[in-house]
Every structure is written in C-alpha cells, then in structure tokens.
Design an enzyme around this catalytic site. Structure first.
Site, PDB file in Angstrom:
ATOM      1  N   LYS A  19       0.850  -1.195   0.000  1.00  0.00           N
ATOM      2  CA  LYS A  19       0.000   0.000   0.000  1.00  0.00           C
ATOM      3  C   LYS A  19       0.880   1.236   0.000  1.00  0.00           C
ATOM      4  O   LYS A  19       2.071   1.200   0.356  1.00  0.00           O
ATOM      5  CB  LYS A  19      -0.935   0.022   1.209  1.00  0.00           C
ATOM      6  CG  LYS A  19      -0.248   0.077   2.580  1.00  0.00           C
ATOM      7  CD  LYS A  19       0.237   1.461   3.025  1.00  0.00           C
ATOM      8  CE  LYS A  19       0.957   1.411   4.359  1.00  0.00           C
ATOM      9  NZ  LYS A  19       1.727   2.648   4.654  1.00  0.00           N
ATOM     10  N   ASP A 149      -1.980  -1.123  10.742  1.00  0.00           N
ATOM     11  CA  ASP A 149      -2.336  -1.174   9.317  1.00  0.00           C
ATOM     12  C   ASP A 149      -3.079  -2.447   8.933  1.00  0.00           C
ATOM     13  O   ASP A 149      -3.637  -2.537   7.837  1.00  0.00           O
ATOM     14  CB  ASP A 149      -1.070  -1.078   8.445  1.00  0.00           C
ATOM     15  CG  ASP A 149      -0.415   0.295   8.502  1.00  0.00           C
ATOM     16  OD1 ASP A 149      -0.999   1.209   9.113  1.00  0.00           O
ATOM     17  OD2 ASP A 149       0.685   0.442   7.945  1.00  0.00           O
TER      18      ASP A 149
END
Length: 267
Positions: A19, A149
């Site tokens: 990401k 995350d």
C-alpha cells in the site's frame, strides 16, 4: 475484497498487496499511540505471496522470512491472535500438517505495509481454510492487535480512508492509480519516526489544514497539494531520523507512511 485465493496441488495461497499513503495526517496522541487520518491505496503490481504447504510441523513454521525471529514475525503474531480469539482446535491442528511459505517482494521498513499485509493475508487464508466463524469486521478487529495497518488489509478494499488508531476503515470509491514505487536502500524505523514526530511536531497539529481531504479523489489530492511534506506528516520526522533520505528523494515524488519509499502516478 481485493485479494487472490487459490488451491493448487493441496497448496493454498493468497496475495498480500503493498500500500501507499496518498496522504497521512496525525490527528492526536493518546495512551502512547498516534491517531491519524490517512488515505490508503493498494499497489496492484507489488505483492508478497503467502502459501500453506503440506508439511509435518511440531511447531508453527514459517519459511521465507529470513532474519526475522519467529516471535517478531507478523504472521506468527496473527496466528497467535487468531488462536487466542477463537480457541479453534482445527486451526492448531491444521498447522501441525502445513507450513507457511512466504515469497517476499515488498521491501521491509519501507512504508509499504508489507508485514501488515502479510499478516492480513495469512488471517484471510486461515479463515477460509479452517472455516473460522469470523466476520471480516471481527477478523479486522483481531488483526488490529497485530498492527495498526492490518485492519485495512483485512478489509481488502482498493482505496480507503483510515482513521482512529487504524481500526476505522471506510472504503473510498475510486479506481486504483497505476503507481511507480522507488525504495532507496534506507531502512526507516517506524517507532523512531513516530517518536520524533511526537517530540518535534505533535504540538503543531492543525486539524483545519486538511479539512475535507478524505472526500477528495487521490489523483486530485496529489495534483492539488503536490507537496510531499504537506501530504504526509511523518515525512519531516523521517528526514530528521534518516537524514540520508533528503539526497535520495526524487523530485516530484511522494512519501509513503513512515518511509523510506517514494511513489508517483505512472505517466
């Protein structure tokens, strides 16, 4: 869900995508943790592969993560968190007869979420394989114990606004941007970057300076703001912690997470 799951020759596998943070703003600090508001976006062409391969194992076994002690490995931590949350004996039994094999492509300590994505891919794959009676929101909640995350990756949405301490994941409806990634040979210590931010920048937070950013498409944000230091609150802290980043930073690129990776939309 943006994930890939397949069965071949009794081997199960999943892709763990990287990401980037289109923007990352710190919104506060409580009980030793920083609250944030950030746009997370998956990187479609950069991913690790997690496989469950048949093997007789006395203990939970991970291959492919050389140099990382088992107790520090996010996959091992995810396995323990699942065990503690479910007490499912099938989960324990399965990993007496299978090992976890990781094919790493995402650089470590690079702000790309590799460890968190690996943990989430493991959790999704274990949920499918062992038929764990867990909803995705519950799986994400358990994943939050492994890392801030992890919930984003568990949800598997291509783009999302992430807030709180990482536990609030709100899908953002937009197409994935094709992205170029550049990771200089510099390892940024996430904990150190956050510590520097707390010491040097926390008292300068201006919540009004990024009002409404979560409603703006990522491409437009990158064009409109264009300054990597304004988009990512951790960049100035990372520059203090890793001064060599200044020379490594390519002109016109943006900074992801706590670093050290830079990204930009492909032309």
């Amino acid at each position: 869900m943006h994930s890939a799951l397949s069965t071949q020759h009794s081997t199960l596998e999943a892709k763990a995508f990287a990401k980037v943070n289109i923007f990352l703003k710190i919104t506060g600090h409580k009980d030793g943790y920083h609250a944030l508001l950030s746009r997370f976006m998956l990187v479609e062409d950069l991913y690790d592969t997690i496989r469950f391969e048949p093997a007789e194992c006395e203990t939970f076994t991970i291959e492919g993560c050389d140099g990382i002690p088992r107790e520090s490995n996010t996959i091992y931590q995810a396995w323990r968190a699942l065990n503690e949350a479910t007490g499912d004996l099938d989960l324990i039994e399965f990993f007496h007869h299978h090992k976890v094999v990781v094919e790493k492509r995402i650089p470590s300590q690079a702000g790309l979420g590799g460890g968190s994505s690996d943990a989430a891919a493991f959790m999704r794959l274990a949920r499918e394989t062992c038929d764990l009676k867990l909803t995705i929101p519950r799986l994400a909640e358990i994943g939050g114990r492994v890392g801030a995350d992890v919930p984003f990756f568990v949800h598997g949405c291509p783009s999302a606004n992430v807030s709180g301490f990482g536990e609030i994941v709100e899908p953002f409806d937009e197409a994935l941007l094709p992205l170029e990634i550049y990771t200089p040979p510099i390892a940024c210590d996430t904990a150190a970057v956050y510590r520097i931010f707390k010491e040097r920048f926390l008292d300068r937070i201006d919540l009004l300076s990024f009002l409404g950013w979560e409603q703006i498409p990522s491409q437009e944000l990158l064009e409109r703001i264009a300054d990597p230091k304004k988009l990512n609150d951790l960049y100035p802290a990372a520059l203090l912690g890793c001064p060599e980043l200044e020379a490594a930073a390519p002109e016109g690129w943006f900074f992801s997470g706590s670093g050290s990776s830079f990204f930009r939309p492909k032309e």
